[in-house]
Design a protein around this motif. Sequence first.
Motif, PDB file in Angstrom:
ATOM      1  N   SER A  18       0.794  -1.286   0.116  1.00  0.00           N
ATOM      2  CA  SER A  18       0.037  -0.057   0.035  1.00  0.00           C
ATOM      3  C   SER A  18       0.860   1.244  -0.044  1.00  0.00           C
ATOM      4  O   SER A  18       0.641   2.116  -0.752  1.00  0.00           O
ATOM      5  N   ILE A  31      -4.847   2.782   2.665  1.00  0.00           N
ATOM      6  CA  ILE A  31      -4.552   2.721   3.853  1.00  0.00           C
ATOM      7  C   ILE A  31      -3.340   1.906   4.375  1.00  0.00           C
ATOM      8  O   ILE A  31      -2.916   1.061   3.885  1.00  0.00           O
ATOM      9  N   THR A  39      -4.701  -3.999   4.417  1.00  0.00           N
ATOM     10  CA  THR A  39      -5.438  -3.905   3.487  1.00  0.00           C
ATOM     11  C   THR A  39      -6.349  -5.089   3.164  1.00  0.00           C
ATOM     12  O   THR A  39      -6.101  -6.307   3.687  1.00  0.00           O
ATOM     13  N   ASP A  58      -3.384  -2.709  -5.524  1.00  0.00           N
ATOM     14  CA  ASP A  58      -3.106  -3.154  -4.138  1.00  0.00           C
ATOM     15  C   ASP A  58      -3.913  -4.218  -3.814  1.00  0.00           C
ATOM     16  O   ASP A  58      -4.937  -4.265  -3.926  1.00  0.00           O
TER      17      ASP A  58
HETATM   18 MG   LIG Z   1      -1.670  -2.736   2.447  1.00  0.00          MG
END
Ligand SMILES: [Mg+2]
Length: 301
Positions: A18, A31, A39, A58
């Motif tokens: 991320s 985030i 995540t 991601d």
């Molecule tokens: Mg992540």
Amino acid sequence: MKRAGFVALIGEPNAGKSTLTNRMVGAKVSIVTHKVQTTRARIRGVAIEGESQIVFVDTPGLFRPRRRLDRAMVAAAWGGAADADIVVLMVEAHRGITEGVEAILEGLEEIAQGRKVALAINKIDMVKSEKLLGLAQDLNSRYDFVETFMISAEKGHGAEHLRAWLAAELPEGPWLYPEDQIADLPLRMIAAEMTREKLTLRLHQELPYQLTVETEKWEERKDGSARVDQLIYVMRDGHKGIVLGKGGETIKAVSTAARAELTEFLGRKVHLFLQVKVRPNWLEESERYSEMGLDFKDGNT
Ligand SMILES: [Mg+2]
Ligand SMILES: Nc1nc2c(ncn2[C@@H]2O[C@H](COP(=O)(O)OP(=O)(O)OP(=O)(O)O)[C@@H](O)[C@H]2O)c(=O)[nH]1
């Protein structure tokens, strides 16, 4: 010549996927916390490099799943890799080849099938450079990566080089998103994620893994501000008490931090209202999964 495509970032939880997504996009779309399994679903962030539009996917970290939610997360991560034009495996420099990395290498053999797979050794700021070459060789002896990069997603080392390489490797074709779009994720989900990040940073042990945040209402006001109502689902009464904190101080701090971030993201005033609800069985409710952007059925078996 225009190029466009999907680049999936995969790796163990905490590898820095991320962080790298945000750096590549140039904005915080996903985030980040120091904790594992932050995540939960695929987050698409869009970057432009020359004539290429790179859609970074991601993904949740890959680990041995136990709960339904974990299984759905891991399925979403592998699904992201299977749909991508290029897969980038991120490995933490200081941890090296863990059991988890070995399991991912095995899984890669199955899904890679003609897809380009690159290796990004991340967090090089944490180790002596002498160690890196050995790790890169070791990993390349176990899998036939098309290219190896040494990066620090956080500090930025090597990131531009990686981005330029990805831009050149993507297939020719029209762009997939409008030029000014940086994320493919509904605003209400981005807002819920911001609150979940603040909760994860403040709460200890297992609690962050036993809650979920949903944006329940989003109201545009005449004065240009937005009113956002969110629900935090927890599993027990005791958890509700902890999320609220003494005299409500924890939830107040979370709300203040999340509101500040959302305000900055939107560039206008935000009124954020958080409510905590006890829902003992939310981990088994399909609606919670669709709100997160996950497939409930992926959690079966
Ligand atoms: Mg992540
Ligand atoms: N020192 C250092 N820390 C990093 C680097 N990249 C990421 N981190 C830190 O590593 C932690 C995890 O980063 P994330 O980006 O959330 O990792 P992730 O792979 O998305 O993790 P999950 O979502 O849990 O799978 C955070 O505390 C980051 O600040 C890096 O290059 N160097």
